[in-house]
Design an enzyme around this catalytic site. Structure first.
Site, mmCIF file in Angstrom:
data_model
loop_
_atom_site.group_PDB
_atom_site.id
_atom_site.type_symbol
_atom_site.label_atom_id
_atom_site.label_comp_id
_atom_site.label_asym_id
_atom_site.label_seq_id
_atom_site.Cartn_x
_atom_site.Cartn_y
_atom_site.Cartn_z
ATOM 1 N N CYS A 111 -3.022 94.224 5.651
ATOM 2 C CA CYS A 111 -1.771 94.933 5.960
ATOM 3 C C CYS A 111 -0.827 94.111 6.838
ATOM 4 O O CYS A 111 0.350 94.448 6.969
ATOM 5 C CB CYS A 111 -2.076 96.267 6.633
ATOM 6 S SG CYS A 111 -3.145 97.297 5.644
ATOM 7 N N HIS A 251 3.932 98.992 10.674
ATOM 8 C CA HIS A 251 3.111 99.203 9.474
ATOM 9 C C HIS A 251 2.865 100.698 9.335
ATOM 10 O O HIS A 251 2.512 101.376 10.298
ATOM 11 C CB HIS A 251 1.801 98.435 9.641
ATOM 12 C CG HIS A 251 0.788 98.746 8.585
ATOM 13 N ND1 HIS A 251 1.112 98.825 7.248
ATOM 14 C CD2 HIS A 251 -0.547 99.013 8.672
ATOM 15 C CE1 HIS A 251 0.023 99.116 6.559
ATOM 16 N NE2 HIS A 251 -1.001 99.239 7.396
ATOM 17 N N ASN A 281 -0.013 104.389 2.834
ATOM 18 C CA ASN A 281 -0.171 103.028 3.331
ATOM 19 C C ASN A 281 -0.195 102.073 2.134
ATOM 20 O O ASN A 281 -1.147 102.079 1.361
ATOM 21 C CB ASN A 281 -1.486 102.965 4.127
ATOM 22 C CG ASN A 281 -1.792 101.580 4.664
ATOM 23 O OD1 ASN A 281 -1.167 100.599 4.261
ATOM 24 N ND2 ASN A 281 -2.766 101.498 5.563
#
Ligand code: UT7
Length: 324
Positions: A111, A251, A281
């Site tokens: 990520c 994020h 996500n």
């Protein structure tokens, strides 16, 4: 010489998976997912879609003229779901765009991949090796999620961002500074099988080791610490305070992590860009998708200081300060 973001665009697959839809096959419900994560829906790419095909759509959405495509000196693809183990997805993009010669690499930082890629692009530009770098973050997590595991199936979604960086001599805009790091916590977020230690075989396919395995509550604790630490580092590197920052784009992993970040930095949630409710996500693609939306929604003005901040498997983390 500095690097700045010249163009940015997203590609989002068409198929929406709502919390209600997930609850039809999983022991979960909309109230739990929305209150514990902030997610209402996520997108799932079609069977025929891949990290490469999504990348090409996102690049197309940049609306770059053909001459500018020929001028791309490097392509960096941040992904955990590359097209093939080899060659790199970046090389396949180069072939599709018919660029004769350029640097191509895939970057594996989970990520944090977008921030790591922006850093690599910036370094290539600032060192004079490249003038134009294309960063693509493309994720098809729906292929590596165990749809029977409610701990992960509710969180992740598919999506892609393309960002074109170019050199500038304008000292007043561009990538100002970057902070990156990582610490060994591999077991907290792992796809165990499919690499050299444990290739996928008939005998191990049933243990689901080819899917994402995550200890969510542990990641949660580390994320808050690394997130705020990295933002503090970047502020100190840039001799700025949090009051000088106009927008933070974190994020998009969990709304509660973002709220804790706001609390630890002593800023209001108005300063934090949130779109997790729509996408879940999307791993390496999440910050690029959010940045593109923030620009589109007019949340970023010329002269604004924007901080992008990430954490992910590794655990990796990083942040970037950009002046628009
Ligand atoms: O990009 C980095 C990727 N990863 C992350 O950022 C993950 C960070 N972690 C998280 O977002 C959270 O830890 C989760 C959303 C994954 C889980 O939330 P949590 O508040 O940490 O829940 P938990 O795992 O501690 O579970 C609490 C309860 C448990 O029930 P009991 O034992 O209290 O009765 C779970 O069994 O919630 C239950 N539970 C669920 N219930 C309904 C866990 N998952 C679900 C679910 N639906 N999907």
């Amino acid at each position: 010489m500095k690097a700045y973001i010249k163009k940015i665009a997203n590609y989002i697959p068409k198929n929406i998976i709502t919390n209600e839809k997930l609850s039809e096959t999983l022991d979960t419900n909309h109230e739990w997912i929305a209150s514990r994560t902030g997610i209402s829906q996520r997108y799932r790419s079609g069977k025929e879609e891949t990290s490469l095909s999504m990348a090409l759509h996102a690049i197309n959405n940049l609306n770059i003229i053909e001459d500018d495509i020929k001028n791309i000196d490097a392509i960096i693809v941040a992904t955990s779901t590359k097209q093939h183990p080899s060659p790199s997805t970046a090389t396949l993009i180069q072939n599709s765009l018919e660029i004769k010669n350029c640097i191509t690499l895939d970057l594996s930082a989970a990520c944090s991949g977008y921030i790591y890629s922006i850093n690599t692009a910036t370094t290539l530009i600032e060192s004079g090796q490249c003038e134009t770098v294309l960063v693509v973050s493309s994720e098809k997590y729906s292929d590596i999620i165990n749809w029977e595991d409610r701990g992960t199936a509710i969180l992740f979604g598919d999506g892609c961002n393309a960002t074109l960086l170019e050199k500038t001599n304008d000292d007043n805009k561009g990538i100002i500074s970057i902070d990156l790091g990582s610490e060994e916590h591999a077991s907290l977020l792992l796809v165990k099988n499919g690499g050299s230690i444990s290739p996928i075989t008939e005998s191990n396919i049933d243990d689901n080791g080819h899917y994402v395995q995550m200890i969510g509550s542990e990641i949660f604790k580390h994320a808050i610490f690394f997130f705020s630490q990295s933002i503090k580092n970047i502020l100190s590197k840039s001799s700025l305070t949090i009051n000088d920052i106009d927008l933070i784009i974190p994020h998009q992993a969990n709304i509660r992590i973002m709220k804790s970040l706001a609390k630890s930095m002593d800023v209001s949630m108005d300063k934090i860009f949130v779109n997790i409710q729509n996408y879940g996500n999307t791993s390496a693609a999440s910050i690029g998708i959010a940045l593109s939306e923030a620009i589109e929604q007019g949340k970023i003005k010329e002269g604004d200081n924007v901080v992008l901040a990430a954490f992910g498997a590794g655990l990796t983390w990083g942040s970037t300060l950009i002046k628009f």
